[in-house]
Write an enzyme that holds these catalytic residues in place. Structure first.
Site, mmCIF file in Angstrom:
data_model
loop_
_atom_site.group_PDB
_atom_site.id
_atom_site.type_symbol
_atom_site.label_atom_id
_atom_site.label_comp_id
_atom_site.label_asym_id
_atom_site.label_seq_id
_atom_site.Cartn_x
_atom_site.Cartn_y
_atom_site.Cartn_z
ATOM 1 N N THR A 86 -60.796 31.134 -9.873
ATOM 2 C CA THR A 86 -61.669 30.299 -9.068
ATOM 3 C C THR A 86 -63.107 30.417 -9.544
ATOM 4 O O THR A 86 -63.400 31.106 -10.513
ATOM 5 C CB THR A 86 -61.570 30.735 -7.590
ATOM 6 O OG1 THR A 86 -62.408 29.909 -6.805
ATOM 7 C CG2 THR A 86 -62.007 32.168 -7.408
ATOM 8 N N GLY A 102 -61.754 35.928 -8.861
ATOM 9 C CA GLY A 102 -61.034 37.089 -9.337
ATOM 10 C C GLY A 102 -59.915 37.609 -8.481
ATOM 11 O O GLY A 102 -59.686 38.820 -8.444
ATOM 12 N N GLY A 103 -59.181 36.754 -7.763
ATOM 13 C CA GLY A 103 -57.977 37.196 -7.070
ATOM 14 C C GLY A 103 -58.203 38.394 -6.163
ATOM 15 O O GLY A 103 -59.070 38.386 -5.291
#
Length: 529
Positions: free
Chosen positions: A342, A424-425
């Protein structure tokens, strides 16, 4: 000492400099923070196509001085045809291709909802043609492919090359582009021009929406025109945690904003006096583990969340979890990890209105599907659904999947306003905590707080391991202390690793001064007026 840019007339930060400049120029033209963010969001969907697209989802936090922040959930739901039966015989939903493109793309609806919020502020609204101008120009005239895009295309090529439309859109004679290649996206330019001329609602309920739905059907996605027509972004009540000198806000489920707030609330209770030492890192890592355990039991489609998620931010709940943290020994790990991809961006205007915004297609290039007629890369967020009907995040038409996305915003008692966040999840809550504590607890300048070496527990975009990863700039004695405490430590080769995500932050002071910091791990900038 790292320099932190300052401005008085407004500032925008983004992980690509052209997106930041698009937002900044809207501020120069008299636009507000929301209008600047729409311009930046459209631009970055063009210039950073491996990270985001108008075929993805978004979330907003909007702060107006003197008012509680407004949150917007612009995430899409599973299509009516996205049933468990459709994926019968599979262990999991495919990560790439048409079957991965199973949820509606919500971010354009979020732009519209945010502009509605800004409309209540009064003043002269800039036309959509102006807000989308830079994005249209970049798509039509071309953008220079970044090293990040080139490298990720190379790394993920096997899974992407056969997705409908991908090769034509993003490969050069069947091969990944080299850094410096000029990428032109003519179909996407036409799509953005159509939205500028006829309105954002056309993405869902106009001729453009019908074309999008028809092509998704033609290539074999479960998403149909009727699914698009049924979509509306929603204004929701943000979650918040009270710290000793600030209130921090984030998004409710289906995002993991709850975990981000819990980490800060838990860490506050550990009483760590100094930053960058063992207690700082170990304390945040152990707080992360407790927060992720709760997240994994709670975060799902808003209609399925077991109980009120805000109860996990109560003093009693945080006190109990914090008491479980051993400041000498690591809790065994891992728990299930969540990947993600993202961008985060922030904007503050001259009037002090602030935006924390995040936009995503989930994995790099999402499903890999690029719609030929419109140039839209479609997300694969729905692959986070489970095909186990007993799972908290089980697939069902109309449901929203679990989201790693969570933009943050802090309101300090002394009048400072701080929108901040990262991609970054699993790393999003952890990097948020690193940046916030470094700046707000240990007095680091904003740019230093962003640039300082970071860590990641669990998985992030482009990775599958769940251990504790550290950039190689940490003191070897600190690394050994973490190992001695029981952490499964991996020191990365890089000093500034993409694994740690691309963070950013802005701070507006009571005197009107605005500070901004972009991540040196990105291609970004913080630009002011």
């Amino acid at each position: 000492m790292l320099n932190t840019p300052n401005a008085l007339g407004g500032m925008v930060v983004a992980p690509h400099h052209l997106a930041a400049q698009a937002g900044r120029d809207v501020l120069l033209d008299g636009g507000n923070a929301v209008e600047a963010m729409v311009a930046a969001a459209a631009a970055i969907a063009v210039v950073y196509p491996h990270m985001t697209s108008i075929g993805g989802d978004g979330f907003w936090l909007i702060h107006t001085p003197g008012h509680a922040p407004v949150a917007i959930d612009a995430s899409g739901f599973a299509a009516a045809l996205a049933t468990p039966q459709r994926y019968a015989g599979l262990d999991a939903i495919p990560a790439r291709g048409p079957q991965a493109a199973l949820t509606v793309a919500g971010t354009v609806g979020g732009w519209a909802k945010a502009l509605d919020v800004a409309g209540a502020w009064g003043g002269h609204a800039l036309p959509l043609e102006r807000l989308l101008r830079d994005a249209i120009r970049h798509a039509r005239d071309g953008v220079v492919v970044t090293t990040s895009q080139a490298e990720l295309t190379r790394q993920k090529l096997d899974g992407l090359k056969d997705a409908p439309g991908f090769a034509d859109a993003f490969l050069v004679h069947g091969a990944p582009p080299a850094p410096g290649h000029i990428l032109r996206q003519h179909a996407l330019a036409e799509t953005l021009q159509t939205l500028a001329a006829h309105g954002l609602d056309g993405f869902y309920r106009g001729e453009l929406g019908r074309r999008i739905g028809a092509e998704l059907e033609r290539i074999g996605s479960p998403v149909r025109t009727a699914d698009l027509a049924a979509y509306m972004a929603q204004e929701v009540t943000p979650l918040s945690v009270r710290l000793r000198d600030a209130t921090v806000y984030n998004l409710p489920p289906s995002t993991q904003g709850l975990a981000s707030l819990m980490i800060l609330g838990l860490y506050e209770r550990l009483g760590v006096a100094e930053g960058e030492g063992f207690a700082h890192l170990h304390g945040l890592i152990e707080a992360t583990k407790r927060a992720f355990r709760v997240r994994n039991q709670v975060v799902t489609d808003p209609r399925r969340v077991p109980g009120d998620p805000a109860r996990h931010l109560d003093d009693a709940a945080l006190d109990a979890l914090a008491a479980d943290i051993d400041m000498r020994t690591a809790l065994p790990w891992p728990e299930p990890a969540a990947p993600g991809d993202t961008i985060w961006m922030g904007a503050i205007d001259r009037a002090g209105r602030a935006v924390s915004f995040i936009q995503s297609i989930y994995w790099e290039f999402g499903s890999g599907v690029v719609l030929r007629d419109t140039g839209i890369t479609w997300q694969n967020r729905g692959t986070s659904f489970s095909l186990d009907p007993a799972d908290l995040n089980a697939l069902e038409p109309g449901r929203k999947p679990f989201h790693t996305l969570n933009p943050a915003l802090a309101l300090f008692d002394d009048g400072r306003v701080m929108p901040y966040g990262t991609m970054g999840g699993e790393g999003q809550p952890q990097t948020q905590a690193a940046v916030f504590t470094r700046y707000a607890r240990y007095g680091q300048p904003l740019q230093q707080a962003i640039s300082a070496p970071r860590w990641l527990l669990g998985r992030t975009w482009g990775d599958v391991s769940t251990n504790l990863k550290l950039e190689n700039r940490f003191d070897p004695a600190l690394v050994q202390a973490l190992r001695d405490a029981g952490h499964d430590v991996e020191v990365l080769d890089q000093a500034f690793s993409d694994t740690m995500g691309h963070a950013g932050a802005l701070v507006r002071h009571p005197d009107g001064r605005i500070e901004g910091a972009a991540d040196p791990r990105s291609d970004g900038a913080a630009v002011g007026v």
